[in-house]
Design a protein around this motif. Structure first.
Motif, PDB file in Angstrom:
ATOM      1  N   ILE A 143       0.871  -1.092  -0.026  1.00  0.00           N
ATOM      2  CA  ILE A 143      -0.013   0.042   0.014  1.00  0.00           C
ATOM      3  C   ILE A 143       0.827   1.243   0.020  1.00  0.00           C
ATOM      4  N   LEU A 144       2.033   1.203   0.754  1.00  0.00           N
ATOM      5  CA  LEU A 144       2.967   2.259   0.799  1.00  0.00           C
ATOM      6  C   LEU A 144       3.366   2.666  -0.527  1.00  0.00           C
ATOM      7  N   PHE A 145       3.740   1.465  -1.140  1.00  0.00           N
ATOM      8  CA  PHE A 145       4.438   1.747  -2.374  1.00  0.00           C
ATOM      9  C   PHE A 145       3.731   2.265  -3.603  1.00  0.00           C
ATOM     10  N   LEU A 146       2.485   1.761  -3.647  1.00  0.00           N
ATOM     11  CA  LEU A 146       1.435   2.168  -4.417  1.00  0.00           C
ATOM     12  C   LEU A 146       1.088   3.675  -4.145  1.00  0.00           C
ATOM     13  N   GLU A 147       0.986   4.097  -3.192  1.00  0.00           N
ATOM     14  CA  GLU A 147       0.671   5.484  -2.716  1.00  0.00           C
ATOM     15  C   GLU A 147       1.951   6.274  -3.068  1.00  0.00           C
ATOM     16  N   TYR A 148       2.957   5.843  -2.955  1.00  0.00           N
ATOM     17  CA  TYR A 148       4.181   6.523  -3.199  1.00  0.00           C
ATOM     18  C   TYR A 148       4.259   6.473  -4.703  1.00  0.00           C
ATOM     19  N   SER A 149       3.945   5.733  -5.452  1.00  0.00           N
ATOM     20  CA  SER A 149       4.045   5.747  -6.860  1.00  0.00           C
ATOM     21  C   SER A 149       2.979   6.600  -7.257  1.00  0.00           C
ATOM     22  N   LYS A 150       1.809   6.958  -6.832  1.00  0.00           N
ATOM     23  CA  LYS A 150       0.881   7.972  -7.177  1.00  0.00           C
ATOM     24  C   LYS A 150       1.484   9.301  -6.951  1.00  0.00           C
ATOM     25  N   ALA A 157      -4.413   5.643   7.773  1.00  0.00           N
ATOM     26  CA  ALA A 157      -4.895   5.508   6.526  1.00  0.00           C
ATOM     27  C   ALA A 157      -4.959   4.161   6.086  1.00  0.00           C
ATOM     28  N   ILE A 158      -3.931   3.079   6.379  1.00  0.00           N
ATOM     29  CA  ILE A 158      -4.080   1.880   6.197  1.00  0.00           C
ATOM     30  C   ILE A 158      -4.897   1.135   6.965  1.00  0.00           C
ATOM     31  N   GLN A 159      -5.080   1.770   8.193  1.00  0.00           N
ATOM     32  CA  GLN A 159      -6.136   0.653   9.035  1.00  0.00           C
ATOM     33  C   GLN A 159      -7.503   1.157   8.518  1.00  0.00           C
ATOM     34  N   ALA A 160      -7.728   2.334   7.896  1.00  0.00           N
ATOM     35  CA  ALA A 160      -9.044   2.685   7.194  1.00  0.00           C
ATOM     36  C   ALA A 160      -9.289   1.743   6.079  1.00  0.00           C
ATOM     37  N   ARG A 161      -8.360   1.339   5.328  1.00  0.00           N
ATOM     38  CA  ARG A 161      -8.514   0.281   4.201  1.00  0.00           C
ATOM     39  C   ARG A 161      -8.699  -0.980   4.720  1.00  0.00           C
ATOM     40  N   LEU A 162      -7.844  -1.311   5.754  1.00  0.00           N
ATOM     41  CA  LEU A 162      -8.153  -2.736   6.081  1.00  0.00           C
ATOM     42  C   LEU A 162      -9.626  -2.806   6.736  1.00  0.00           C
ATOM     43  N   ASP A 163     -10.134  -1.846   7.508  1.00  0.00           N
ATOM     44  CA  ASP A 163     -11.608  -1.670   8.019  1.00  0.00           C
ATOM     45  C   ASP A 163     -12.584  -1.848   7.012  1.00  0.00           C
ATOM     46  N   SER A 164     -12.447  -1.195   5.881  1.00  0.00           N
ATOM     47  CA  SER A 164     -13.320  -1.231   4.674  1.00  0.00           C
ATOM     48  C   SER A 164     -13.217  -2.421   3.920  1.00  0.00           C
ATOM     49  N   ARG A 165     -12.041  -3.354   4.050  1.00  0.00           N
ATOM     50  CA  ARG A 165     -11.987  -4.679   3.507  1.00  0.00           C
ATOM     51  C   ARG A 165     -12.697  -5.385   4.328  1.00  0.00           C
ATOM     52  N   THR A 166     -12.461  -5.417   5.760  1.00  0.00           N
ATOM     53  CA  THR A 166     -13.186  -6.291   6.626  1.00  0.00           C
ATOM     54  C   THR A 166     -14.923  -6.089   6.452  1.00  0.00           C
ATOM     55  N   GLN A 167     -15.180  -4.743   6.290  1.00  0.00           N
ATOM     56  CA  GLN A 167     -16.808  -4.370   6.437  1.00  0.00           C
ATOM     57  C   GLN A 167     -17.081  -5.127   5.238  1.00  0.00           C
ATOM     58  N   SER A 168     -16.698  -5.276   3.781  1.00  0.00           N
ATOM     59  CA  SER A 168     -16.793  -5.482   2.525  1.00  0.00           C
ATOM     60  C   SER A 168     -16.787  -7.231   2.901  1.00  0.00           C
ATOM     61  N   ALA A 169     -16.085  -7.861   3.448  1.00  0.00           N
ATOM     62  CA  ALA A 169     -16.100  -9.186   3.633  1.00  0.00           C
ATOM     63  C   ALA A 169     -17.423  -9.421   4.649  1.00  0.00           C
ATOM     64  N   GLU A 170     -17.640  -8.802   5.515  1.00  0.00           N
ATOM     65  CA  GLU A 170     -18.737  -9.094   6.223  1.00  0.00           C
ATOM     66  C   GLU A 170     -19.982  -8.893   5.654  1.00  0.00           C
ATOM     67  N   ALA A 171     -20.168  -8.096   4.615  1.00  0.00           N
ATOM     68  CA  ALA A 171     -21.519  -7.696   3.974  1.00  0.00           C
ATOM     69  C   ALA A 171     -21.618  -8.876   3.015  1.00  0.00           C
ATOM     70  N   ASP A 172     -20.504  -9.668   2.543  1.00  0.00           N
ATOM     71  CA  ASP A 172     -20.396 -10.659   1.687  1.00  0.00           C
ATOM     72  C   ASP A 172     -20.655 -11.973   2.262  1.00  0.00           C
ATOM     73  N   GLY A 173     -20.632 -11.728   3.692  1.00  0.00           N
ATOM     74  CA  GLY A 173     -20.915 -13.051   4.498  1.00  0.00           C
ATOM     75  C   GLY A 173     -19.840 -13.899   4.441  1.00  0.00           C
ATOM     76  N   ASN A 174     -18.573 -13.443   4.253  1.00  0.00           N
ATOM     77  CA  ASN A 174     -17.308 -14.081   4.148  1.00  0.00           C
ATOM     78  C   ASN A 174     -16.576 -14.097   5.412  1.00  0.00           C
TER      79      ASN A 174
END
Length: 112
Positions: free
Chosen positions: A20-27, A37-54
């Motif tokens: 993630i750091l390298f991706l953002e550095y590249s941008k 900011a990385i914690q927020a990304r992890l939280d959003s991925r967790t919420q997506s997985a919960e919504a999908d029932g995974n």
């Protein structure tokens, strides 16, 4: 629940942080993505997985927190990737990128 397996997933978290750091550095060269900011990304991925029932146990998954140690080790790994970018730029006769890389790495070192 997460902390029981932290030893096993810690290297994966470090690599995730580095990616993630390298991706953002590249941008935006010269910018370092914060731990929050990385914690927020992890939280959003967790919420997506919960919504999908995974996710089997949502109580444990919502308590996930990126350990500071894994973030710092991910930042340390980033320095090698950024240095590699500078070396590749030299091989391509790009004279500006190595100086930008040096400036970024110097700033990174000054915060240690």
């Amino acid at each position: 629940m997460f902390w029981r397996f932290h030893y096993s997933v810690s290297p994966c978290l470090q690599e995730y942080v580095e990616a993630i750091l390298f991706l953002e550095y590249s941008k935006a060269p010269g910018e370092l993505c914060s731990r929050n900011a990385i914690q927020a990304r992890l939280d959003s991925r967790t919420q997506s997985a919960e919504a999908d029932g995974n996710v089997a146990d949502t109580a444990d998954s919502s308590a996930f927190e990126l350990p500071v140690k894994d973030y710092i080790l991910g930042v340390a790994d980033l320095s090698g990737e950024v240095m590699r970018r500078g070396m590749n730029a030299v091989a391509k006769n790009d004279a500006e990128t190595p100086y930008a890389v040096r400036k970024f790495l110097s700033q990174l070192l000054s915060h240690c």
